[in-house]
Design a protein around this motif. Structure first.
Motif, mmCIF file in Angstrom:
data_model
loop_
_atom_site.group_PDB
_atom_site.id
_atom_site.type_symbol
_atom_site.label_atom_id
_atom_site.label_comp_id
_atom_site.label_asym_id
_atom_site.label_seq_id
_atom_site.Cartn_x
_atom_site.Cartn_y
_atom_site.Cartn_z
ATOM 1 N N ASP A 1 0.821 -1.211 0.000
ATOM 2 C CA ASP A 1 0.000 0.000 0.000
ATOM 3 C C ASP A 1 0.854 1.261 0.000
ATOM 4 O O ASP A 1 0.327 2.374 0.024
ATOM 5 C CB ASP A 1 -0.951 0.004 1.193
ATOM 6 N N ALA A 2 2.183 1.112 -0.020
ATOM 7 C CA ALA A 2 3.075 2.262 -0.055
ATOM 8 C C ALA A 2 3.224 2.776 -1.481
ATOM 9 O O ALA A 2 3.000 2.051 -2.456
ATOM 10 C CB ALA A 2 4.439 1.892 0.515
ATOM 11 N N ARG A 3 3.622 4.052 -1.622
ATOM 12 C CA ARG A 3 3.792 4.630 -2.958
ATOM 13 C C ARG A 3 4.970 3.983 -3.682
ATOM 14 O O ARG A 3 4.944 3.820 -4.897
ATOM 15 C CB ARG A 3 4.001 6.136 -2.853
ATOM 16 N N LEU A 4 5.998 3.618 -2.952
ATOM 17 C CA LEU A 4 7.133 2.899 -3.513
ATOM 18 C C LEU A 4 7.095 1.476 -2.971
ATOM 19 O O LEU A 4 7.228 1.265 -1.768
ATOM 20 C CB LEU A 4 8.451 3.583 -3.139
ATOM 21 N N ARG A 5 6.882 0.523 -3.830
ATOM 22 C CA ARG A 5 6.738 -0.865 -3.409
ATOM 23 C C ARG A 5 7.467 -1.773 -4.400
ATOM 24 O O ARG A 5 7.701 -1.403 -5.553
ATOM 25 C CB ARG A 5 5.271 -1.251 -3.305
ATOM 26 N N GLY A 6 7.800 -2.969 -3.937
ATOM 27 C CA GLY A 6 8.521 -3.880 -4.816
ATOM 28 C C GLY A 6 8.462 -5.307 -4.325
ATOM 29 O O GLY A 6 7.894 -5.608 -3.260
ATOM 30 N N MET A 7 9.065 -6.187 -5.100
ATOM 31 C CA MET A 7 9.116 -7.601 -4.768
ATOM 32 C C MET A 7 10.385 -8.189 -5.360
ATOM 33 O O MET A 7 10.782 -7.835 -6.477
ATOM 34 C CB MET A 7 7.888 -8.334 -5.323
ATOM 35 N N ILE A 8 11.028 -9.060 -4.635
ATOM 36 C CA ILE A 8 12.212 -9.756 -5.116
ATOM 37 C C ILE A 8 12.017 -11.241 -4.841
ATOM 38 O O ILE A 8 11.370 -11.624 -3.859
ATOM 39 C CB ILE A 8 13.495 -9.230 -4.437
ATOM 40 N N GLY A 9 12.538 -12.073 -5.736
ATOM 41 C CA GLY A 9 12.304 -13.499 -5.553
ATOM 42 C C GLY A 9 13.286 -14.361 -6.312
ATOM 43 O O GLY A 9 14.086 -13.892 -7.120
ATOM 44 N N LEU A 10 13.199 -15.657 -6.047
ATOM 45 C CA LEU A 10 13.988 -16.676 -6.737
ATOM 46 C C LEU A 10 13.039 -17.759 -7.219
ATOM 47 O O LEU A 10 12.076 -18.113 -6.530
ATOM 48 C CB LEU A 10 15.033 -17.290 -5.800
ATOM 49 N N TYR A 11 13.314 -18.300 -8.413
ATOM 50 C CA TYR A 11 12.427 -19.299 -8.998
ATOM 51 C C TYR A 11 13.249 -20.459 -9.561
ATOM 52 O O TYR A 11 14.271 -20.239 -10.219
ATOM 53 C CB TYR A 11 11.579 -18.672 -10.106
ATOM 54 N N LEU A 12 12.815 -21.662 -9.290
ATOM 55 C CA LEU A 12 13.484 -22.868 -9.782
ATOM 56 C C LEU A 12 12.454 -23.777 -10.435
ATOM 57 O O LEU A 12 11.379 -24.028 -9.871
ATOM 58 C CB LEU A 12 14.167 -23.618 -8.638
ATOM 59 N N TYR A 13 12.768 -24.255 -11.642
ATOM 60 C CA TYR A 13 11.875 -25.194 -12.338
ATOM 61 C C TYR A 13 12.715 -26.281 -12.991
ATOM 62 O O TYR A 13 13.736 -26.002 -13.620
ATOM 63 C CB TYR A 13 11.048 -24.464 -13.395
#
Length: 448
Positions: free
Chosen positions: A422-434
């Motif tokens: 809900d913040a004006r500056l927001r983000g997401m970081i992640g790792l993915y394995l397939y």
């Protein structure tokens, strides 16, 4: 014209399901919403469909029931920009969003359509035409590059199927459906609390379709479909800051021979050339056209999926009964031309989704994991005709048969760390394995 009018009316109804909350919000004096708002997770966060700044079409449980959406094919009928085709029965499918795809998707190894399936946000690699529609809470179709947030094979879009979870109170539902051509369906679902903080749901479905096309060679029906599925869901929320879902599903498909037909070169109507029927002197044809221009009309189904019923070869235009050359030693045969017909699939799927919230800070950590084990056999007469010959003897695979088996294992895991959304500056970081492992082989008469 009547058909077009009915489809337009249904599309307008689907649109009204999505925009109704906005209309209700405008007319309410107190600003209280009297209707349920569709919540979507297209951006990996829950928000109103009207507030999501992405191109997404959503169907909630009431829309799925009212529109009688039974498969992804039905969903495509009510979703602008999404088209769907199944090239070879319920084993090969091509979801296409905004025309971004490849004609070899699902047919040639390694070629994918650019639109991926997800169940509860977990990547799903197999055919999804057997998914139980009664087990769905919501379907989201995300279009465009925003779907890259989902990961693998999503440059065109993503289709996310959100399943029903457990319930705080005991509830149950059932469905019985009958239709023409031997269509029948039985399904039931039971949900309720199991332990403090733990709820569950158990769903079962038995579906059968008897087919409507008849093979003129064997005089038997083709195109039958049969599915039995069983799924269970456990939702666990021991504390307010943590919740987890475990889903286990088993599906068994047994489909009959595919209703394929052949349009012969004798019907070509444009661009003469060396690929024409007349170029083969033994055909007796005078048609020198090598292409067909126009809409292909349905033709009789004539497949060597079993012994010829009347013992008389079913001829096709331009191929005489005594046709022979170095490549075609025996044009017609009266025996079974395919070592296996139809589709046989046993599929096991396990997925887990967990979310940990760090107090009131708004920070969240998510973990998604999936595993599937698929045993698949497919077989069809790939020349789509009564032509039938063996190149290396009757114990081998016929020259124009496409029969194979696959054992496929999939593993996926995804870690996410999300800032306050809900913040004006927001983000997401992640790792993915397939990771995917495929063992494949032919099915022959010598080794079925």
């Amino acid at each position: 014209m009547k058909k077009c009018f009915l489809m337009a009316g249904a599309a307008a109804f689907a649109l009204s399901v999505q925009v109704a909350p906005a209309i209700a919000q405008e007319v309410e004096d107190e600003g209280e919403l009297k209707q349920d708002t569709i919540i979507v997770s297209a951006r990996k966060k829950e928000e109103s469909l009207l507030e999501a700044p992405v191109a997404v079409s959503a169907f909630d449980s009431s829309a799925i029931e009212n529109l009688q959406l039974e498969s992804v094919d039905d969903i495509a009928r009510f979703t602008p920009g999404l088209s769907f085709s199944k090239a070879f029965g319920r084993s090969t499918e091509r979801p296409v969003i905004r025309g971004q795809s490849n004609v070899l998707a699902g047919v040639q190894f390694g070629v994918e359509s650019g639109t991926a399936y997800f169940i509860d946000g977990v990547y799903y690699s197999g055919s999804i035409q057997n998914l139980d529609p009664n087990d769905l809470q919501r379907v989201e179709v995300i279009k465009g590059p925003q779907s890259a947030l989902y990961g693998r094979n999503t440059y065109a879009g993503a289709i996310n199927f959100i399943t029903r979870g457990g319930a705080d109170e005991y509830e149950g539902s059932g469905k019985v459906r009958y239709g023409t051509n031997g269509t029948r369906e039985y399904s039931a679902s039971l949900a309720g609390p199991l332990l403090p903080g733990l709820t569950g749901r158990l769903s079962v479905r038995d579906y059968e379709y008897g087919g409507e096309h008849r093979n003129l060679v064997t005089e038997e029906l083709v195109g039958q479909e049969s599915t039995f599925s069983l799924s269970g869901v456990l939702d666990w929320k021991p504390v307010e800051s943590f919740d987890s879902r475990l889903r286990v599903n088993f599906t068994e498909d047994r489909d009959g021979a595919l209703p394929l037909f052949l349009q012969t070169a004798e019907q070509n109507n444009c661009l003469p050339g060396y690929r024409s029927q007349a170029f083969w002197s033994r055909s007796g044809s005078t048609n020198r056209n090598q292409y067909y221009c126009g809409v292909i009309a349905p033709q009789p189904v004539q497949l060597n999926t079993g012994p010829d019923a009347d013992g008389i070869p079913n001829l096709i235009p331009g191929v005489p009964i005594n046709a022979t050359n170095v490549f075609l030693p025996r044009a017609y045969g009266l025996t079974d031309g395919t070592a296996f017909d139809g589709i046989a699939r046993d599929l096991y799927v396990v997925s887990s989704i967990s979310t940990l919230r760090f107090g009131d800070t708004g920070w969240e950590m998510g973990l998604l994991a999936g595993y599937s084990d698929e045993h698949l056999k497919t077989g069809y007469d790939s020349d789509h005709s009564p032509v039938n010959f063996f190149l290396f003897g009757p114990a081998a695979e016929p020259f124009f048969a496409n029969t194979n088996r696959k054992d496929i294992e999939d593993y996926s895991a995804e870690f996410q760390l999300r800032s306050p959304q809900d913040a004006r500056l927001r983000g997401m970081i992640g790792l993915y394995l397939y990771d995917q492992l495929i063992n494949e082989g032919d099915i022959t008469f010598a080794n079925p």
